[in-house]
Write a protein that holds these residues in place. Structure first.
Motif, PDB file in Angstrom:
ATOM      1  N   GLU A 245     -11.006   4.311  -2.625  1.00 59.92           N
ATOM      2  CA  GLU A 245      -9.729   5.027  -2.840  1.00 59.92           C
ATOM      3  C   GLU A 245      -8.883   4.950  -1.569  1.00 59.92           C
ATOM      4  O   GLU A 245      -9.381   5.124  -0.457  1.00 59.92           O
ATOM      5  N   GLU A 246      -7.581   4.691  -1.780  1.00 63.12           N
ATOM      6  CA  GLU A 246      -6.695   4.517  -0.628  1.00 63.12           C
ATOM      7  C   GLU A 246      -5.275   4.929  -1.023  1.00 63.12           C
ATOM      8  O   GLU A 246      -4.828   4.630  -2.130  1.00 63.12           O
ATOM      9  N   TYR A 247      -4.592   5.603  -0.119  1.00 62.66           N
ATOM     10  CA  TYR A 247      -3.170   5.903  -0.322  1.00 62.66           C
ATOM     11  C   TYR A 247      -2.385   5.156   0.735  1.00 62.66           C
ATOM     12  O   TYR A 247      -2.716   5.229   1.920  1.00 62.66           O
ATOM     13  N   VAL A 248      -1.351   4.437   0.335  1.00 66.36           N
ATOM     14  CA  VAL A 248      -0.467   3.794   1.300  1.00 66.36           C
ATOM     15  C   VAL A 248       0.892   4.452   1.096  1.00 66.36           C
ATOM     16  O   VAL A 248       1.495   4.342   0.021  1.00 66.36           O
ATOM     17  N   ARG A 249       1.305   5.201   2.119  1.00 69.99           N
ATOM     18  CA  ARG A 249       2.538   5.986   2.000  1.00 69.99           C
ATOM     19  C   ARG A 249       3.551   5.476   3.008  1.00 69.99           C
ATOM     20  O   ARG A 249       3.220   5.322   4.186  1.00 69.99           O
ATOM     21  N   GLY A 250       4.765   5.192   2.583  1.00 66.65           N
ATOM     22  CA  GLY A 250       5.776   4.692   3.520  1.00 66.65           C
ATOM     23  C   GLY A 250       7.092   4.462   2.793  1.00 66.65           C
ATOM     24  O   GLY A 250       7.312   4.981   1.708  1.00 66.65           O
ATOM     25  N   THR A 251       7.969   3.631   3.410  1.00 67.20           N
ATOM     26  CA  THR A 251       9.212   3.289   2.724  1.00 67.20           C
ATOM     27  C   THR A 251       8.950   2.053   1.862  1.00 67.20           C
ATOM     28  O   THR A 251       7.955   1.347   2.064  1.00 67.20           O
ATOM     29  N   SER A 252       9.877   1.778   0.961  1.00 73.34           N
ATOM     30  CA  SER A 252       9.710   0.605   0.108  1.00 73.34           C
ATOM     31  C   SER A 252       9.566  -0.661   0.959  1.00 73.34           C
ATOM     32  O   SER A 252       8.758  -1.534   0.653  1.00 73.34           O
ATOM     33  N   GLU A 253      10.310  -0.729   2.062  1.00 73.26           N
ATOM     34  CA  GLU A 253      10.202  -1.913   2.936  1.00 73.26           C
ATOM     35  C   GLU A 253       8.821  -2.019   3.579  1.00 73.26           C
ATOM     36  O   GLU A 253       8.229  -3.089   3.634  1.00 73.26           O
ATOM     37  N   GLU A 254       8.320  -0.884   4.051  1.00 72.66           N
ATOM     38  CA  GLU A 254       6.997  -0.899   4.686  1.00 72.66           C
ATOM     39  C   GLU A 254       5.913  -1.296   3.692  1.00 72.66           C
ATOM     40  O   GLU A 254       4.979  -2.017   4.015  1.00 72.66           O
ATOM     41  N   LEU A 255       6.069  -0.824   2.481  1.00 68.62           N
ATOM     42  CA  LEU A 255       5.056  -1.140   1.465  1.00 68.62           C
ATOM     43  C   LEU A 255       5.084  -2.619   1.083  1.00 68.62           C
ATOM     44  O   LEU A 255       4.039  -3.207   0.828  1.00 68.62           O
ATOM     45  N   ILE A 256       6.276  -3.215   1.095  1.00 72.77           N
ATOM     46  CA  ILE A 256       6.361  -4.658   0.805  1.00 72.77           C
ATOM     47  C   ILE A 256       5.610  -5.418   1.905  1.00 72.77           C
ATOM     48  O   ILE A 256       4.803  -6.304   1.626  1.00 72.77           O
ATOM     49  N   SER A 257       5.842  -5.050   3.158  1.00 71.13           N
ATOM     50  CA  SER A 257       5.135  -5.728   4.262  1.00 71.13           C
ATOM     51  C   SER A 257       3.632  -5.532   4.103  1.00 71.13           C
ATOM     52  O   SER A 257       2.855  -6.467   4.283  1.00 71.13           O
ATOM     53  N   TRP A 258       3.223  -4.317   3.765  1.00 67.66           N
ATOM     54  CA  TRP A 258       1.788  -4.048   3.569  1.00 67.66           C
ATOM     55  C   TRP A 258       1.227  -4.977   2.481  1.00 67.66           C
ATOM     56  O   TRP A 258       0.170  -5.578   2.652  1.00 67.66           O
ATOM     57  N   ALA A 259       1.982  -5.106   1.381  1.00 67.89           N
ATOM     58  CA  ALA A 259       1.491  -5.929   0.264  1.00 67.89           C
ATOM     59  C   ALA A 259       1.432  -7.403   0.663  1.00 67.89           C
ATOM     60  O   ALA A 259       0.596  -8.152   0.166  1.00 67.89           O
ATOM     61  N   GLU A 260       2.339  -7.798   1.580  1.00 64.92           N
ATOM     62  CA  GLU A 260       2.331  -9.200   2.014  1.00 64.92           C
ATOM     63  C   GLU A 260       1.193  -9.491   2.986  1.00 64.92           C
ATOM     64  O   GLU A 260       0.694 -10.598   3.043  1.00 64.92           O
ATOM     65  N   GLU A 261       0.779  -8.467   3.707  1.00 62.24           N
ATOM     66  CA  GLU A 261      -0.224  -8.681   4.756  1.00 62.24           C
ATOM     67  C   GLU A 261      -1.654  -8.427   4.286  1.00 62.24           C
ATOM     68  O   GLU A 261      -2.606  -8.733   4.985  1.00 62.24           O
ATOM     69  N   ASN A 262      -1.808  -7.817   3.124  1.00 59.65           N
ATOM     70  CA  ASN A 262      -3.153  -7.443   2.684  1.00 59.65           C
ATOM     71  C   ASN A 262      -3.535  -8.121   1.380  1.00 59.65           C
ATOM     72  O   ASN A 262      -2.665  -8.424   0.558  1.00 59.65           O
ATOM     73  N   GLU A 263      -4.837  -8.313   1.239  1.00 57.79           N
ATOM     74  CA  GLU A 263      -5.323  -8.838  -0.043  1.00 57.79           C
ATOM     75  C   GLU A 263      -5.273  -7.681  -1.043  1.00 57.79           C
ATOM     76  O   GLU A 263      -5.770  -6.583  -0.769  1.00 57.79           O
ATOM     77  N   ILE A 264      -4.616  -7.943  -2.173  1.00 56.77           N
ATOM     78  CA  ILE A 264      -4.371  -6.838  -3.106  1.00 56.77           C
ATOM     79  C   ILE A 264      -5.447  -6.840  -4.190  1.00 56.77           C
ATOM     80  O   ILE A 264      -5.549  -7.780  -4.968  1.00 56.77           O
TER      81      ILE A 264
END
Ligand code: SAM
Length: 291
Positions: free
Chosen positions: A203-222
């Motif tokens: 279980e994981e929560y990723v909380r941030g702005t829409s821009e930060e979340l896009i970067s997170w999604a680009e940098e991590n294996e989903i």
């Protein structure tokens, strides 16, 4: 008008809607186990999947499939049995039936036949994600899965642009990146939370702005299952379709609003003002830099 008194005559048949865990098996309730055990039949979205749950809890009740591809054909068969006094439990693969899962149609058909429909409370990914997101939970708008096609997705998000309530989406790991981008493009910079693998080991929560979340999604294996929670529109716009909160502001005031009130960087603020006004970023830059 129809009035249902759920427990006035328990000799009558009933449709019990029974939520099942979304990961952690301990999230099933005592009541759900009792109903699954005492039901005459369990109608399940995927009988093999539900069989594993029943085996775990040593429940011998028979199963019948009820899924998107046979639900209309099955309906009469199940409702006839309820008319004959049987208790049918409806389950989906995980969480609350009828919430982005089959169930709504048979509930409606049972109501049409004046049958008892009893819904048990229990696990649901969207509500769990909403509460854990930390975003306002007083008012929320559950959407479920957005359309897959880019254009349809953009259209739907655009339709939700002015909703002030927190927005709840389900999404598959394969589409999460594109969906976050579409959210950012259509709704602008908003606070977003991704609630991943709820109730499970990772279980994981990723909380941030829409821009930060896009970067997170680009940098991590989903991987895994996701709920996306998006902050509602909160810029003080009127509900009136034609009015926008910034219409009385100059471009400079508009950009300053994002910097001062929202804490955005100059670059982000310019970009957001351009999105709001549907004008090129360079036009906003020009105004802002000659102020
Ligand atoms: N009926 C279910 C409910 O009440 O939550 C939802 C069923 S829908 C077909 C499945 C979607 O729910 C997944 O693709 C994911 O978006 C979300 N979901 C289900 N379980 C989840 C979990 N443990 N963590 C995060 N999201 C979950």
């Amino acid at each position: 008008m129809k009035i249902q008194k759920s427990f006035e005559d328990e000799t009558k048949g009933a449709l019990y809607v029974v939520p099942t865990p979304i990961g952690n098996l301990e999230d099933i309730t005592y009541r759900a186990l009792n109903i699954l055990r005492s039901a005459d039949l369990i109608a399940a979205e995927d009988t093999r999947n539900t069989k594993k749950l029943l085996n775990h809890f040593e429940i011998p009740t028979s199963l019948i499939s009820y899924h998107d591809h046979n639900k209309l054909a099955r309906e009469d068969q199940l409702l006839d049995r309820i008319d004959n006094g049987e208790l049918i439990a409806l389950v989906s693969d995980a969480g609350m039936p009828a919430i982005s899962d089959p169930g709504y149609e048979i509930v409606q058909a049972a109501i049409d036949r004046n049958q008892r429909v009893v819904v048990l409370p229990g696990a649901n990914a969207a509500l769990c994600g909403l509460v854990g997101s930390g975003l306002p939970a007083g008012e929320f708008y559950f959407y479920g899965f957005l359309p897959r096609k880019k254009k349809d997705k953009a259209e739907e998000l655009n339709r939700l642009k002015r909703v002030r309530a927190s927005l709840l989406f389900y999404e598959s790991p394969y589409r999460i990146k594109d969906t976050l981008k579409a959210i950012h493009e259509q709704l602008g910079i908003r606070r977003v939370t991704i609630a991943r693998e709820l109730t499970k080991r990772f279980e994981e929560y990723v909380r941030g702005t829409s821009e930060e979340l896009i970067s997170w999604a680009e940098e991590n294996e989903i991987r895994g299952e996701f709920v996306i929670v998006v902050e509602g529109q909160n810029d003080g716009a009127e509900d009136d379709e034609d009015s926008v909160w910034w219409e009385d502001l100059t471009i400079v005031e508009h950009v300053d609003h994002y910097i001062v009130e929202k804490g955005l960087s100059n670059k982000e603020a310019v970009k957001q003002a351009a999105v709001d006004r549907s004008i090129p970023k360079r036009d906003v830059y020009q105004h802002y830099h000659i102020k």
